[in-house]
Structures are given as C-alpha cells and as structure tokens.
Enzyme design. Structure first.
Site, PDB file in Angstrom:
ATOM      1  N   TRP A  95       0.859  -1.197   0.000  1.00 21.17           N
ATOM      2  CA  TRP A  95       0.000   0.000   0.000  1.00 21.17           C
ATOM      3  C   TRP A  95       0.886   1.234   0.000  1.00 21.17           C
ATOM      4  O   TRP A  95       2.047   1.161   0.420  1.00 21.17           O
ATOM      5  CB  TRP A  95      -0.945  -0.006   1.199  1.00 21.17           C
ATOM      6  N   GLU A 138       7.107   7.906  14.304  1.00 19.09           N
ATOM      7  CA  GLU A 138       7.358   7.324  12.979  1.00 19.09           C
ATOM      8  C   GLU A 138       8.246   8.232  12.125  1.00 19.09           C
ATOM      9  O   GLU A 138       9.105   7.762  11.380  1.00 19.09           O
ATOM     10  CB  GLU A 138       6.040   7.069  12.237  1.00 19.09           C
ATOM     11  N   GLU A 176       8.740   1.293   6.421  1.00 19.72           N
ATOM     12  CA  GLU A 176       8.387   2.150   7.559  1.00 19.72           C
ATOM     13  C   GLU A 176       8.137   3.597   7.128  1.00 19.72           C
ATOM     14  O   GLU A 176       7.323   4.301   7.717  1.00 19.72           O
ATOM     15  CB  GLU A 176       9.522   2.124   8.596  1.00 19.72           C
ATOM     16  N   HIS A 179       4.706   5.015   6.969  1.00 22.39           N
ATOM     17  CA  HIS A 179       3.871   5.190   8.162  1.00 22.39           C
ATOM     18  C   HIS A 179       3.757   6.663   8.569  1.00 22.39           C
ATOM     19  O   HIS A 179       2.660   7.203   8.718  1.00 22.39           O
ATOM     20  CB  HIS A 179       4.421   4.365   9.340  1.00 22.39           C
ATOM     21  N   GLU A 229       8.789  -3.215  17.655  1.00 27.85           N
ATOM     22  CA  GLU A 229       7.806  -3.475  16.605  1.00 27.85           C
ATOM     23  C   GLU A 229       6.496  -3.934  17.225  1.00 27.85           C
ATOM     24  O   GLU A 229       5.420  -3.540  16.799  1.00 27.85           O
ATOM     25  CB  GLU A 229       8.318  -4.519  15.611  1.00 27.85           C
ATOM     26  N   THR A 232       4.746  -0.886  18.760  1.00 29.11           N
ATOM     27  CA  THR A 232       4.056  -0.043  17.776  1.00 29.11           C
ATOM     28  C   THR A 232       2.846  -0.776  17.193  1.00 29.11           C
ATOM     29  O   THR A 232       1.830  -0.157  16.894  1.00 29.11           O
ATOM     30  CB  THR A 232       4.996   0.415  16.638  1.00 29.11           C
ATOM     31  N   ASP A 261       1.677  -3.826   9.272  1.00 25.82           N
ATOM     32  CA  ASP A 261       3.107  -3.765   8.894  1.00 25.82           C
ATOM     33  C   ASP A 261       3.992  -4.043  10.107  1.00 25.82           C
ATOM     34  O   ASP A 261       4.969  -4.792  10.027  1.00 25.82           O
ATOM     35  CB  ASP A 261       3.475  -2.357   8.391  1.00 25.82           C
ATOM     36  N   GLU A 262       3.658  -3.396  11.216  1.00 23.35           N
ATOM     37  CA  GLU A 262       4.482  -3.551  12.430  1.00 23.35           C
ATOM     38  C   GLU A 262       4.506  -5.017  12.867  1.00 23.35           C
ATOM     39  O   GLU A 262       5.534  -5.532  13.299  1.00 23.35           O
ATOM     40  CB  GLU A 262       3.955  -2.680  13.584  1.00 23.35           C
ATOM     41  N   HIS A 265       6.860  -6.918  10.732  1.00 20.08           N
ATOM     42  CA  HIS A 265       8.245  -6.609  11.135  1.00 20.08           C
ATOM     43  C   HIS A 265       8.596  -7.287  12.453  1.00 20.08           C
ATOM     44  O   HIS A 265       9.716  -7.775  12.633  1.00 20.08           O
ATOM     45  CB  HIS A 265       8.434  -5.090  11.273  1.00 20.08           C
TER      46      HIS A 265
HETATM   47 FE   LIG Z   1       7.965  -0.511  12.986  1.00 22.83          FE
HETATM   48 FE   LIG Z   2       6.198   2.140  11.869  1.00 26.24          FE
END
Ligand SMILES: [Fe+2]
Ligand SMILES: [Fe+2]
Length: 396
Positions: A95, A138, A176, A179, A229, A232, A261-262, A265
């Site tokens: 995205w 971020e 990242e 974000h 991670e 977040t 996403d976090e 990760h």
């Molecule tokens: Fe992250």
């Molecule tokens: Fe992030």
C-alpha cells in the site's frame, strides 16, 4: 551543590549528547525571557533545569559484542535471506499513503477533504495528542535506520551492501517510511493540529537521536527492535480501535494497516532473536536479561517541541490514560516475547545464563505488581497544554 557537581560530571561524559543538552539550555533561556503563552507555570521545573542533562541519556557503552561473534552473523547471511527477507513485501504489492488520502488530481478532492475534516470533528483532542506523538515517533525514522546501522556484523557497510542484513534494513526502512508519511498527511488535512509545532518537534527529535543502550551489539539491537515493533503494533492497533469508536472508519483503517506492517516486522525481528537463542543460547539469554534490566526505552523518548521539557512524559501519560500504550502493555509485550522465544524451556545454560533466564521469566509479574502499586499512589497531574493542538490543555 552536590547535585550541580554530579550533573556537571555526568554531562562531561556525555559528549555525543552535549549538543542536545546545550540546545535545550538555549531554549530554557529563551523561555525564561519570553512572555509567551507556552511559558511553564510550574516554577519547580525551572530550578533544576540548568543542571539537568536529558534524563534518558546514559553512559554510552560501545561495541560490547566480542569480535569473534561477528562471524555468527556472517554465517547466518543465507539463513536470513531465506527466513527474514521473506517477511518483506514486494513494493508493487505494498500500500502507499495515497491509497488512503484524497486524490489531489481528482475533481472530488475538495469534497473528500471536507468529508475527512467532518469525520475528524468527532475525535477528541486527547486522541489527537496521542496520534501526533505516534506520527512524530514514525517520522524520526532516520534515527532508527542509523541505530540499526550502528550494529556490528549486520550494518549496511556501503549504503548499498548486498548482505541479507543490509537488504533487510533498507527495505524495512522503506516500508516504515510510509507510516509517518501517511499519518502526517492525514493529520495535516484534518486541520485539528498545529503542523508547525509538530514539524518543529520532528526536527528536534531527529537532531537529538535516541539512546536505546544497544551498544553496537546486534543481540541487544534485535531484542530492542523485536520489542519496539510489537509496541508499535499494539499502539497503532489501539489508535485504530479508538478511531472506529469515534466514528472515523477511514482513520481506523489507516492505523490498522500500519499496525499490520508492524506485526510483520515483529515477526522478522523475533525470528532473528529466536535463531540467536538456538545458535548461542547463553549469549542470547544474557542479552535479553541485559536489555530488560535496562528497560526498553521508547524510540521517541528525547522528543521536545521547544516548550515542554517533559513532552515525552506528558504524551506517554495521555497514551496511558486513553489506553493506547500502557504500563500493562509493556508487561504484556515482555510476557509475549518470553513465551514466543520459549525462554523457560532453554537448557544447557551457564550459571549466569540461568540467572538471566530466571530474571526474565519472573519479570512481567513483577512489573505488573509495581505498576499496580504506582497506580494506587499516582499523583494527580494538573492539565498540561500541548503545543501540537494549539496549546489546548489536556488532563493527564
Ligand atoms: Fe515498525
Ligand atoms: Fe512504523
């Protein structure tokens, strides 16, 4: 007097952070001599200011991993290619911020912006303070890429290195980067926040750096990133939940997408630590114990907006009160990681290793107990003005 001497001695050890603290001193002078609505009303803060270095900065330990252990990371390069790089998403499948934002090239742009601003009207100020703090965290991404590239054995030696570790770090950074970008644009369009104050905070924060106490040591570094991670993931997940409760489903979707996403990760970083526990259980458990003893500091702990000397504490207190990131979350994350890494089941450890194992396994319940006691005697703070929302006061 003793306090002055100690602080001066402490500060002289802190060369790398000297600029940050003198920068702060400069602003203290500025604050004291300026009649401004930001001027702190609590006099006590002024008294100790000139001699107080940033509290979060500790004596800097460097290169604590024995050089021979670098080979472990060289030998894991192929493993990382097969097991870690697979957690990256191909760019064309990712995205992008513009997927969630009004399209400035479309006819309906004005209308979409209007709708966005209407939705945001229902969201309370304390939520915005926390979302801004998360966005600023971020936005300090250059600091985190720098931090990962301090780690011996895994750093990107050239800026375009082809080791799996370097490929991961660059691609992770690139993921990242979306974000802060997305949250920044959404907050800008919302019209609810003071963008100039936010931008100033980001500039201060990147200039100040961070002090995660990872000592150029990839064991410590990957334990730190595993924890962060997940932290977040939890925090963006909670801002998603609250946005939905306040009726902004678009913002909920944004925060939820970032949280996903976090999570991905987190999976990668926890796998690295899991592997270290397999190839070097003693070294890895000692590192986990060390990191936990030092406590995991939040990446944006040195944040400053030019006015509030305790900005991070104030932001954290609001995040705690509205349930976005709490002391309980800290204990939960620790407990999750201990279970994820099966710390209790580790065998063949040295006596030091067993001590670290016991310490780590008993820590989450102890943190919870301490937290309950702290809550019971928690002092009532007076409302605090946040420059990010035009100095409106927030109960913390
Ligand atoms: Fe992250
Ligand atoms: Fe992030």
């Amino acid at each position: 007097m003793a306090l002055k001497l100690n602080a001066a001695a402490f500060q002289s050890q802190m060369q790398p952070f000297h600029n940050a603290s003198s920068l702060r001193s400069h602003h203290r002078v500025f604050m004291a001599s300026t009649l401004h609505h930001h001027q702190p009303s609590v006099e006590v803060r002024n008294v100790k200011k000139p001699f107080t270095p940033p509290r979060e900065v500790h004596v800097q330990v460097t290169h604590s991993m024995p050089p021979e252990k670098r080979e472990i990371f060289d030998s894991l390069n192929d493993w990382a290619e097969k097991n870690i790089l697979v957690h990256l998403k191909p760019v064309e499948k990712c995205w992008q911020p513009s997927d969630f934002l009004p399209d400035p090239a479309s006819e309906g742009f004005d209308e979409q912006v209007k709708e966005l601003r209407e939705r945001c009207k229902e969201i309370p100020d304390d939520y915005f303070v926390v979302l801004v703090g998360d966005m600023i965290t971020e936005e300090a991404l250059p600091t985190y890429q720098t931090m990962i590239n301090t780690l011996d054995g895994v750093r990107d030696e050239t800026g375009a290195s082809l080791t799996s570790w370097a490929i991961w770090t660059r691609a992770w950074t690139a993921e990242e980067n979306r974000h802060g970008d997305l949250l920044n644009k959404y907050l800008y369009l919302s019209g609810r926040v003071d963008m100039k104050q936010i931008e100033t905070t980001v500039q201060y924060l990147i200039g100040s750096g961070m002090d995660p106490r990872t000592e150029n040591n990839p064991y410590l570094g990957f334990i730190y990133t595993s924890f962060q991670e997940r932290a977040t993931f939890v925090s963006h997940g909670n801002t998603a939940r609250l946005a939905k409760e306040h009726g902004d489903t678009k913002l909920a979707q944004i925060c939820g997408t970032i949280a996903a996403d976090e999570k991905r990760h987190e999976t990668a970083y926890t796998k690295i630590v899991e592997k270290l526990l397999e190839v070097d259980p003693d070294g890895a458990i000692l590192a986990i114990g060390d990191m936990m003893k030092k406590k995991i500091s939040m990446p944006a702990h040195l944040m400053y907006d030019g006015w509030d000397e305790n900005l991070f504490e104030h932001f954290s207190a609001v995040a705690q009160r509205i349930g976005v990131y709490t002391a309980k979350d800290y204990a939960d994350i620790l407990e999750f990681l201990v279970a994820r890494w099966e710390v209790e089941k580790l065998t063949g450890l040295s006596s030091e290793g067993r001590k670290a194992q016991d310490y780590v396994c008993g820590l989450a319940p102890r943190i919870r107990k301490l937290e309950e006691r702290a809550q019971a005697r928690a002092k009532q703070w007076s409302p605090v003005p946040f420059s990010w929302i035009f100095d409106k006061e927030i109960k913390i």
